[in-house]
Design a protein around this motif. Structure first.
Motif, mmCIF file in Angstrom:
data_model
loop_
_atom_site.group_PDB
_atom_site.id
_atom_site.type_symbol
_atom_site.label_atom_id
_atom_site.label_comp_id
_atom_site.label_asym_id
_atom_site.label_seq_id
_atom_site.Cartn_x
_atom_site.Cartn_y
_atom_site.Cartn_z
ATOM 1 N N VAL A 30 -7.408 21.295 -69.461
ATOM 2 C CA VAL A 30 -6.923 21.496 -68.627
ATOM 3 C C VAL A 30 -7.232 22.015 -66.931
ATOM 4 O O VAL A 30 -8.160 21.730 -66.117
ATOM 5 N N ALA A 31 -7.995 23.385 -68.084
ATOM 6 C CA ALA A 31 -8.003 24.854 -67.108
ATOM 7 C C ALA A 31 -9.640 24.536 -67.053
ATOM 8 O O ALA A 31 -10.439 24.289 -65.833
ATOM 9 N N ALA A 32 -10.334 23.532 -68.077
ATOM 10 C CA ALA A 32 -11.475 23.616 -68.216
ATOM 11 C C ALA A 32 -12.219 22.127 -67.372
ATOM 12 O O ALA A 32 -13.893 22.630 -67.076
ATOM 13 N N LEU A 33 -11.529 21.938 -66.854
ATOM 14 C CA LEU A 33 -11.738 20.895 -65.611
ATOM 15 C C LEU A 33 -12.152 20.992 -64.105
ATOM 16 O O LEU A 33 -12.885 20.625 -63.886
ATOM 17 N N ARG A 34 -11.464 22.791 -64.402
ATOM 18 C CA ARG A 34 -11.429 23.489 -62.948
ATOM 19 C C ARG A 34 -12.303 24.193 -63.205
ATOM 20 O O ARG A 34 -13.592 24.390 -62.926
ATOM 21 N N CYS A 35 -12.603 25.052 -65.226
ATOM 22 C CA CYS A 35 -13.342 26.155 -64.912
ATOM 23 C C CYS A 35 -14.460 25.544 -65.996
ATOM 24 O O CYS A 35 -14.008 25.970 -67.799
ATOM 25 N N PRO A 36 -15.908 24.606 -66.328
ATOM 26 C CA PRO A 36 -16.259 24.070 -67.483
ATOM 27 C C PRO A 36 -16.280 25.359 -68.957
ATOM 28 O O PRO A 36 -16.658 24.957 -69.975
ATOM 29 N N ALA A 37 -16.842 26.075 -67.636
ATOM 30 C CA ALA A 37 -17.535 27.676 -69.013
ATOM 31 C C ALA A 37 -16.602 27.916 -69.643
ATOM 32 O O ALA A 37 -15.970 28.666 -70.846
ATOM 33 N N LEU A 38 -14.886 28.001 -69.203
ATOM 34 C CA LEU A 38 -14.168 28.385 -70.250
ATOM 35 C C LEU A 38 -13.956 27.853 -71.147
ATOM 36 O O LEU A 38 -13.043 28.720 -72.588
ATOM 37 N N LEU A 39 -14.894 26.725 -71.997
ATOM 38 C CA LEU A 39 -14.459 26.161 -72.917
ATOM 39 C C LEU A 39 -15.143 26.635 -74.238
ATOM 40 O O LEU A 39 -15.708 26.538 -75.375
ATOM 41 N N LEU A 40 -15.943 28.042 -73.050
ATOM 42 C CA LEU A 40 -16.477 28.675 -74.574
ATOM 43 C C LEU A 40 -15.616 29.435 -75.297
ATOM 44 O O LEU A 40 -16.023 29.997 -75.834
ATOM 45 N N ALA A 41 -14.494 29.652 -74.950
ATOM 46 C CA ALA A 41 -13.321 30.150 -75.905
ATOM 47 C C ALA A 41 -13.318 28.916 -77.260
ATOM 48 O O ALA A 41 -12.905 30.328 -78.653
ATOM 49 N N VAL A 42 -13.421 27.908 -77.254
ATOM 50 C CA VAL A 42 -13.613 27.689 -78.381
ATOM 51 C C VAL A 42 -14.443 28.148 -79.762
ATOM 52 O O VAL A 42 -14.152 28.697 -80.663
ATOM 53 N N PRO A 43 -15.709 28.034 -79.317
ATOM 54 C CA PRO A 43 -16.848 29.407 -80.044
ATOM 55 C C PRO A 43 -16.466 30.408 -80.578
ATOM 56 O O PRO A 43 -16.549 31.204 -81.618
ATOM 57 N N GLY A 44 -16.356 30.665 -78.864
ATOM 58 C CA GLY A 44 -15.901 32.391 -79.350
ATOM 59 C C GLY A 44 -14.794 33.125 -79.988
ATOM 60 O O GLY A 44 -15.450 33.505 -80.608
ATOM 61 N N ILE A 45 -13.888 31.997 -80.416
ATOM 62 C CA ILE A 45 -12.566 32.248 -81.354
ATOM 63 C C ILE A 45 -13.082 32.033 -82.773
ATOM 64 O O ILE A 45 -12.502 33.045 -83.316
ATOM 65 N N ALA A 46 -13.673 31.423 -82.799
ATOM 66 C CA ALA A 46 -13.814 30.688 -83.737
ATOM 67 C C ALA A 46 -15.369 32.330 -84.467
ATOM 68 O O ALA A 46 -15.290 32.771 -85.569
ATOM 69 N N LEU A 47 -15.983 32.900 -83.757
ATOM 70 C CA LEU A 47 -16.855 33.117 -84.327
ATOM 71 C C LEU A 47 -16.734 34.482 -84.713
ATOM 72 O O LEU A 47 -17.118 35.558 -85.531
ATOM 73 N N TRP A 48 -15.348 34.912 -83.706
ATOM 74 C CA TRP A 48 -14.418 36.374 -84.084
ATOM 75 C C TRP A 48 -14.219 36.100 -85.300
ATOM 76 O O TRP A 48 -13.995 37.419 -86.101
ATOM 77 N N GLY A 49 -13.106 34.793 -85.599
ATOM 78 C CA GLY A 49 -12.712 35.311 -87.092
ATOM 79 C C GLY A 49 -13.521 34.914 -87.598
ATOM 80 O O GLY A 49 -12.934 35.624 -89.214
ATOM 81 N N GLY A 50 -14.335 34.274 -87.813
ATOM 82 C CA GLY A 50 -15.561 34.522 -88.955
ATOM 83 C C GLY A 50 -16.082 35.902 -88.974
ATOM 84 O O GLY A 50 -16.346 36.327 -90.427
ATOM 85 N N TRP A 51 -16.467 36.361 -87.852
ATOM 86 C CA TRP A 51 -16.319 38.158 -88.116
ATOM 87 C C TRP A 51 -15.894 38.890 -88.782
ATOM 88 O O TRP A 51 -15.990 39.853 -89.900
ATOM 89 N N ILE A 52 -14.196 38.656 -88.503
ATOM 90 C CA ILE A 52 -13.350 39.529 -88.937
ATOM 91 C C ILE A 52 -13.532 38.816 -90.899
ATOM 92 O O ILE A 52 -12.131 40.008 -91.346
#
Length: 240
Positions: free
Chosen positions: A183-205
């Motif tokens: 829903v938030a991404a409907l206003r700011c699509p850039a917020l969807l970068l959280a999905v790969p961001g979360i995955a990348l951080w988890g993989g690095w950890i």
């Protein structure tokens, strides 16, 4: 609402009512982390907007000060600790854990802190200058969805804060916040970068550290916030 109050007490320095809570209540408060992030975001955006009355740099500085003041630099502390531990990770696991538990700030941590604070300042300035502060309200909210994913899917590094959060995040908790993100991404699509961001951080950890800890959660929130601020800057530039 006990979970929300406990999460606010843990993640911020804001005044809250006293509540009686068990260890499980505290652990389960992680489910409310994104909601607390929305409060942080409103404080940051409001301060940046007020400071921008003078100029963009004043707005960025005001927003950054509010960010640190509201959170008590909690996640910056985790970033510094994890940076120092990561620098020692090439030796062995025992050395990594020893450095992670050491409260003193090392060179890796100091550099990480400086880079992160400067990154947030510069990115906030860009958003103030472009009149794109609305998305800043949502950045801390979206960034705090990460700990729910990491707590559910990554094994704890040791018997600390990360272990207390393990096992309390339910599938419906992640589904709820995923819908809120959409829903938030409907206003700011850039917020969807959280999905790969979360995955990348988890993989690095997992590959670099070997498990999630309280510091890993805090540093991951800082990583998410920076990625999202950068995404909002690019989005605002493309739409200008």
């Amino acid at each position: 609402m006990k979970g929300f109050v406990l999460a606010t007490q843990f993640l911020t320095r804001l005044p809250t009512p006293r509540v009686a809570a068990t260890a499980h209540d505290f652990a389960a408060s992680i489910r409310w982390f994104p909601a607390v992030g929305l409060i942080v975001g409103m404080g940051v955006a409001g301060a940046a907007w007020a400071g921008a009355w003078l100029d963009a740099w004043c707005g960025a500085q005001a927003g950054l000060v509010a960010w640190v003041a509201i959170t008590g630099a909690l996640h910056l502390d985790g970033l510094a600790d994890l940076a120092d531990a990561s620098g020692a990770a090439h030796r062995d696991r025992a050395r990594l854990l020893a450095v992670l538990a050491d409260p003193h700030l090392g060179s890796f941590g100091a550099v990480a802190l400086a880079v992160q604070v400067l990154a947030k300042l510069v990115l906030l300035h860009a958003l103030v200058a472009q009149g794109a502060l609305a998305g800043v309200v949502l950045v801390p909210f979206v960034a705090r969805i990460g700990p729910l994913a990491w707590a559910r899917w990554i094994a704890p590094l040791h018997a600390g804060l990360g272990a207390r959060f393990a096992g309390v995040v339910r599938g419906r908790d992640l589904a709820l916040w995923a819908v809120a993100l959409a829903v938030a991404a409907l206003r700011c699509p850039a917020l969807l970068l959280a999905v790969p961001g979360i995955a990348l951080w988890g993989g690095w950890i997992v590959t670099r550290i070997g498990g999630i800890s309280g510091d890993g959660h805090g540093a991951g929130i800082e990583w998410n916030e920076t990625v999202l601020l950068l995404g909002l800057c690019v989005e605002a530039r493309l739409w200008s």
